[in-house]
Design an enzyme around this catalytic site. Structure first.
Site, PDB file in Angstrom:
ATOM      1  CB  SER A  25      -0.561  -0.145   1.122  1.00  0.00           C
ATOM      2  OG  SER A  25       0.002  -0.106   2.297  1.00  0.00           O
ATOM      3  CG  ASP A 201      -2.388   4.949   8.715  1.00  0.00           C
ATOM      4  OD1 ASP A 201      -1.950   5.354   8.563  1.00  0.00           O
ATOM      5  OD2 ASP A 201      -2.945   4.247   7.462  1.00  0.00           O
ATOM      6  CG  HIS A 204      -0.950   4.581   4.714  1.00  0.00           C
ATOM      7  ND1 HIS A 204      -2.025   3.432   5.542  1.00  0.00           N
ATOM      8  CD2 HIS A 204      -0.183   3.610   3.376  1.00  0.00           C
ATOM      9  CE1 HIS A 204      -1.564   1.771   5.045  1.00  0.00           C
ATOM     10  NE2 HIS A 204      -0.270   2.282   3.859  1.00  0.00           N
TER      11      HIS A 204
END
Length: 729
Positions: A25, A201, A204
């Site tokens: 991600s 979070d 990221h």
């Protein structure tokens, strides 16, 4: 320094390219930031845990994100397929993964061991791809452990560091056995250390940080292709041109010649040193013909010093020896140094030798503080703040105002239109710039201010020298000559007005060869037209002010005695009040500017308001006119050299960045680079003055020969320049 690529530049760089982002991600984030440089309208849509394609058909650019969250057999198989030739190889591969391995296996040591085994098996494949493609391995960013969700608590910075160390060690050891090299992209980790606290979070990066990473990635790949002047990373050093090689040979011979001449001269001096004749008890005088030797020695000495200085210029801004950094504007970085130099300037206050309006000490002081403000403006990047930009435009206009005032006054009072005067002025204005054009491989128009001042000097000269020549001595005999001069000035104003609103006519005038070689930038003269148009009336205003002032002085309508106000008390107070109001009104208008283009359109007509207001405020009170700042005046005497030298040895990347001589210590770096910069500017001023006496002699026949030599020099320069352009094409 990092160049901020526009989407058009990115497309030109990546045309017909296939780029692949391979990983988890975090790599997906980088993928989106990267394609937004190509197309800012892209939205982050699609399956987060799946492959995401992107294509720009206008430039035939294909960018793919491939979901491989772990370094495992699947990732190896995908990379292997590119090495076997059955599938087209991507031009750029950006890969990286680790956090999923830590998360799935709960941060176990066995997972780290398996990661090392997997990346060891992938490394040779990446090296094989690196022979034909650009391969980047992205190191893992640190996390904000306090913000991580319960399902991610096992992802610690200690684990991330262990995975990064394993990747770096294995990829670097693999590179030692291969000519091709996988580029380890570690800058993202450094950025994350500063910005991960802003993460939503804890895992990221915030959008601004990942955009910076994508822009750095674009710089790493595209700088060697696009060669932006403000992208100092990853560019090969430009090869020396033929003219640069010839200049290097010339300066080398000058240095060698100077030392040889000095040694010979010193030996002759020792041999012929005065000694006592023992027979008659008198000193013998040495009979050496020294003038020719001393002139040659001075010439070689000047070129010797200049050669060493130009070497420093080249090393600072053309060789990849010193670092460069981007400018970042803050109000404090501009205004605090302004206050500091203002205090210094007031501290070094002395009485003037004469108390005339705009006397020599006062104009030197004016040039000095203006130049210091302009230097601070450039190094702080204050051009992004519009009110400061508009005030700096007035300072540039004021310098041109002085050009009109000073040269008009000289020709009007002296009536000297001889070739010697013209050559002296042209030499002093242009010598340094011509040398820099040769050494730094830059066009003449790049140093825009010198062409601007040079052309305006020639316009002033042509206006006053053409028939009928009207000077003060002639006008004193018949007042009608004053109207004749005013008619000349009106004709000049009409020509300026016509050229400013007729871009086509202006470009035709300056597009004729060889004028085009001097005034073209990037293949056209638009930049020259813009610069000329921006301050088109202010030189005329300077000439008109000089004419009115000298007329008032001649008819004894002003009082310039020490301590005396310029006019009667009542008139002086009224004019002083009007000047202060006008000065502040302009500043309020400039500070309220919202659009640079609109303000630039008004600037040529209104800049004279603040200039005249300053002159009256500075000269109406007698006590103010009788003192000056020797600190500012010293800088004023070398203002032209300071303005030109800053391009390469104080700023960097042709003024786009800041030179870094001492990395990691910004304040100390500025102090050291400033000291060297000012010393070099002062030395170049001395060299220019010394060479002006040699190259431009007063004797007309000798001067004519020198002019023929100079014409030959520039003809050779044009010839070699044409050869260079032909070889480049």
């Amino acid at each position: 320094m990092m160049h901020k690529y526009k989407n058009s530049e990115a497309k030109n760089c990546l045309i017909d390219k296939h780029i692949v982002f391979l990983g988890d991600s975090r790599i997906r984030q980088l993928f989106y930031s990267f394609i937004k440089i190509i197309n800012p309208q892209v939205k982050e849509e699609g399956n987060k845990h799946g492959n995401i394609p992107f294509e720009d058909k206008s430039a035939s650019i294909k960018v793919d994100f491939l979901w491989y969250p772990e370094v495992n057999g699947s990732m190896r198989q995908r990379i292997k397929s590119w090495t076997e030739g059955s599938v087209a190889k991507p031009h750029i591969i950006v890969a990286g993964a680790a956090t999923w391995s830590i998360k799935i296996h709960n941060g176990s040591n066995e997972a780290l061991t398996q990661y090392k085994i997997n990346i060891t098996s992938i490394a040779p494949l990446l090296e094989k791809l690196a022979k034909t493609s650009d391969v980047y391995w992205i190191l893992q960013d640190p996390v904000n452990e306090d913000m991580l969700s319960e399902s991610r608590k096992m992802i610690t910075n200690e684990k991330i560091n262990a995975y990064n160390e394993a990747a770096v060690r294995i990829l670097n050891s693999s590179s030692r056995n291969s000519k091709a090299k996988v580029k380890v992209f570690s800058v993202s980790k450094l950025i994350a250390q500063e910005t991960i606290m802003k993460s939503s979070d804890g895992l990221h990066l915030p959008e601004s940080s990942r955009d910076t990473n994508a822009m750095i990635l674009m710089n790493v790949y595209c700088n060697k292709i696009m060669k932006p002047i403000d992208g100092s990373c990853c560019q090969p050093q430009p090869p020396l041109t033929l003219i640069q090689k010839l200049a290097f040979c010339f300066f080398t011979l000058s240095i060698v010649g100077y030392f040889v001449i000095s040694i010979i001269h010193r030996n002759n001096y020792r041999k012929n040193k005065s000694c006592t004749d023992l027979e008659i008890g008198e000193e013998k005088k040495p009979t050496i013909n020294t003038p020719n030797v001393s002139t040659l020695e001075m010439l070689l000495h000047c070129f010797c010093k200049l050669g060493l200085i130009m070497t420093y210029f080249y090393l600072c801004d053309r060789a990849n020896l010193f670092m460069k950094e981007n400018k970042f504007y803050t109000h404090s970085s501009f205004f605090i140094p302004i206050v500091y130099i203002l205090v210094l300037g007031v501290f070094y206050t002395e009485n003037t030798k004469e108390t005339k309006v705009l006397n020599r000490e006062q104009t030197d002081e004016w040039k000095g503080w203006m130049q210091l403000v302009i230097l601070i403006y450039h190094i702080s990047g204050a051009s992004t703040f519009l009110p400061v930009y508009m005030h700096i435009r007035v300072l540039v206009a004021a310098y041109l105002f002085q050009t009109g005032y000073g040269h008009f006054s000289y020709f009007w009072i002296k009536g000297d239109f001889g070739v010697y005067r013209v050559c002296q002025v042209l030499f002093r204005l242009n010598f340094l710039v011509v040398v820099l054009c040769i050494v730094m491989d830059r066009p003449y128009q790049f140093y825009y201010f010198v062409p601007l001042v040079t052309v305006w000097f020639m316009i002033i000269y042509a206006t006053l020298a053409m028939w009928p020549q009207i000077v003060q001595k002639k006008a004193n005999g018949n007042c009608l000559w004053h109207f004749g001069l005013l008619l000349k000035l009106i004709c000049l104003l009409a020509c300026i007005y016509f050229l400013s609103y007729s871009q086509g006519a202006f470009e035709k005038v300056f597009s004729f060869w060889p004028l085009s070689k001097c005034f073209e930038l990037n293949g056209n003269v638009y930049e020259w037209w813009f610069r000329w148009k921006l301050d088109r009336y202010v030189v005329f205003h300077g000439m008109l002010f000089a004419f009115i002032y000298l007329a008032l002085q001649k008819h004894q309508m002003i009082s310039e005695g020490k301590g005396d106000p310029l006019f009667s008390s009542r008139v002086s107070n009224v004019l002083l009040f009007i000047s202060i109001v006008s000065f502040l009104t302009y500043s309020i208008w400039a500070s309220s500017c919202k659009n640079k283009a609109e303000c630039n359109e008004l600037h040529p007509s209104v800049s004279v308001v603040q200039i005249l207001a300053f002159i009256l405020i500075r000269n109406i009170p007698g006590y103010v006119r009788s003192v000056y700042s020797s600190f500012f005046a010293w800088f004023g005497k070398i203002s032209l050299e300071l303005f030109i030298c800053q391009y390469h040895i104080w700023l960097a990347a042709d003024t786009k960045g800041i030179l870094v001589l001492i990395p990691g210590y910004p304040m100390f770096n500025v102090i050291v680079s400033t000291f060297i910069f000012v010393c070099v500017a002062h030395e170049i001023s001395q060299i220019t003055n010394d060479l002006a006496q040699i190259v431009v002699p007063k004797d007309n026949s000798t001067l004519l020969k020198r002019l023929l030599c100079i014409a030959g020099f520039f003809s050779g320069l044009l010839f070699f320049s044409a050869m260079q352009e032909q070889s480049r094409h």
